[in-house]
Design an enzyme around this catalytic site. Structure first.
Site, PDB file in Angstrom:
ATOM      1  N   SER A 128     -12.087  -0.150   3.002  1.00 37.54           N
ATOM      2  CA  SER A 128     -11.297  -0.333   4.223  1.00 37.54           C
ATOM      3  C   SER A 128     -10.749   0.994   4.721  1.00 37.54           C
ATOM      4  O   SER A 128     -10.113   1.729   3.963  1.00 37.54           O
ATOM      5  CB  SER A 128     -10.138  -1.298   3.957  1.00 37.54           C
ATOM      6  OG  SER A 128     -10.626  -2.576   3.614  1.00 37.54           O
TER       7      SER A 128
ATOM      8  N   GLU B  96      -5.911   4.092   5.585  1.00 33.08           N
ATOM      9  CA  GLU B  96      -5.832   4.120   4.127  1.00 33.08           C
ATOM     10  C   GLU B  96      -6.544   5.374   3.618  1.00 33.08           C
ATOM     11  O   GLU B  96      -6.191   5.935   2.589  1.00 33.08           O
ATOM     12  CB  GLU B  96      -6.494   2.865   3.556  1.00 33.08           C
ATOM     13  CG  GLU B  96      -6.336   2.711   2.068  1.00 33.08           C
ATOM     14  CD  GLU B  96      -6.674   1.306   1.585  1.00 33.08           C
ATOM     15  OE1 GLU B  96      -6.855   1.146   0.382  1.00 33.08           O
ATOM     16  OE2 GLU B  96      -6.741   0.382   2.419  1.00 33.08           O
TER      17      GLU B  96
ATOM     18  N   ARG C 196       0.804  -1.225   0.000  1.00 35.78           N
ATOM     19  CA  ARG C 196       0.000   0.000   0.000  1.00 35.78           C
ATOM     20  C   ARG C 196       0.835   1.273   0.000  1.00 35.78           C
ATOM     21  O   ARG C 196       0.373   2.335   0.405  1.00 35.78           O
ATOM     22  CB  ARG C 196      -0.988   0.011   1.172  1.00 35.78           C
ATOM     23  CG  ARG C 196      -1.975  -1.142   1.163  1.00 35.78           C
ATOM     24  CD  ARG C 196      -2.856  -1.149  -0.069  1.00 35.78           C
ATOM     25  NE  ARG C 196      -3.726  -2.326  -0.105  1.00 35.78           N
ATOM     26  CZ  ARG C 196      -3.472  -3.432  -0.799  1.00 35.78           C
ATOM     27  NH1 ARG C 196      -2.363  -3.541  -1.539  1.00 35.78           N
ATOM     28  NH2 ARG C 196      -4.310  -4.445  -0.782  1.00 35.78           N
TER      29      ARG C 196
END
Length: 327
Positions: free
Chosen positions: A230, A305, A180
């Protein structure tokens, strides 16, 4: 909110973009979370040349905040809106072409469509992105994916533009990435296009793998209420000891907890859903609550995130903002 962009900037935008520019745009209509006040201006380029022009013109007005966005699937706008210019990459920049084992995509290509095109051409490697909403440019920026994989594993090259519109191609051997994380995060560049390098495989096998992934997503993730997917990133060290963020939040007894009209989803605790009329402060409160409670119980900090965009144009991981407020 009143329109307070410089008149000279408005003149240039109206002359160059016509139907591609709007003023005082409700952000709750752009955001997956359906949250946010008014943006001063939104430009939606319909070509790479138009994107270059938008960047070049707005770069002349340094005092005006400017952010390039996609479908806003992982963005939280403030209820006070955005006091600047948003350049939205969407359907006008969504060309996809397949050549051999490569797929070229403009940044606005819809991720599920890119996955579908890979299946139709018997190409494998990006099955894990098949159910992810959003644009390929944002996915590359976040090194997004599922099943603990990232799209940059299959990137051959990325075309980026500087904040003033100059173009550069960056090849895979120059792209250092991790889970990520990509080298584009925090850098003054805009992702304009990407070429993916895939492998030939039976269409039946690719389709079967995608069906399994989509079925799993439908069972686990809330789809009927507005959300951004998420909220917290999976930390490999925490995953090995505790498990994924949703499990940690549930074990902390927070699954289903509400603040105003925002809720840690009863279906998956790593999703925050908008029950109708939720505010940005409601969401930020739940982010802080989940992060702080899990840290107290496990010793692990869950990073977001989700990116939060302040009215003044500062964009940051949402937990960075809540930590600064000591919420």
């Amino acid at each position: 909110m009143e329109l307070h962009l410089p008149f000279e900037l408005q003149q240039q935008l109206n002359a160059k973009f016509k139907d591609e520019v709007e003023y005082l745009v409700p952000l709750n209509k752009l955001s997956y979370w359906k949250i946010g006040g008014l943006a001063q201006c939104v430009i939606t380029p319909n070509s790479l040349d138009s994107l270059q022009e938008a960047l070049a013109i707005t770069s002349e007005f340094n005092e005006i905040p400017r952010i390039v966005i996609g479908d806003c699937s992982n963005l939280l706008f403030d209820d006070e809106g955005f006091n600047g210019v948003l350049i939205k990459i969407g359907d006008g920049l969504s060309k996809i072409s397949v050549s051999g084992n490569s797929i070229y995509c403009e940044a606005g290509a819809w991720v599920p469509e890119v996955a579908y095109r890979s299946y139709r051409n018997g190409l494998s490697g990006i099955e894990h992105v098949c159910g992810i909403p959003g644009r390929i440019g944002g996915l590359v920026y976040m090194n997004g994916g599922s099943q603990r994989r990232g799209i940059l594993e299959n990137v051959d090259n990325v075309v980026v533009m500087s904040l003033s519109g100059e173009t550069q191609t960056i090849f895979s051997n120059e792209i250092v990435h991790s889970y990520r994380e990509s080298p584009f995060q925090g850098e003054p560049v805009i992702i304009a296009a990407v070429t993916l390098k895939l492998e030939t495989k039976s269409r039946a096998i690719v389709r079967n793998d995608m069906r399994k992934i989509l079925s799993s997503r439908r069972k686990k993730f809330p789809r009927k209420l507005p959300n951004c997917g998420s909220v917290f990133l999976s930390n490999p060290a925490m995953y090995d000891v505790i498990g994924p963020p949703g499990f940690a939040i549930e074990k902390a007894g927070l699954k289903g907890v509400r603040k105003g009209n925002a809720q840690l989803s009863p279906l998956h605790a790593n999703f925050i859903v908008n029950l109708g009329g939720a505010s940005s402060s409601d969401v930020l409160y739940l982010i802080a609550l989940a992060r702080n409670t899990v840290k107290e119980l496990t010793g692990f900090s869950m990073d977001c995130e989700v990116r939060y965009i302040r009215p003044d144009g500062e964009m940051m991981q949402a937990h960075t903002y809540t930590d600064s407020l000591n919420v």
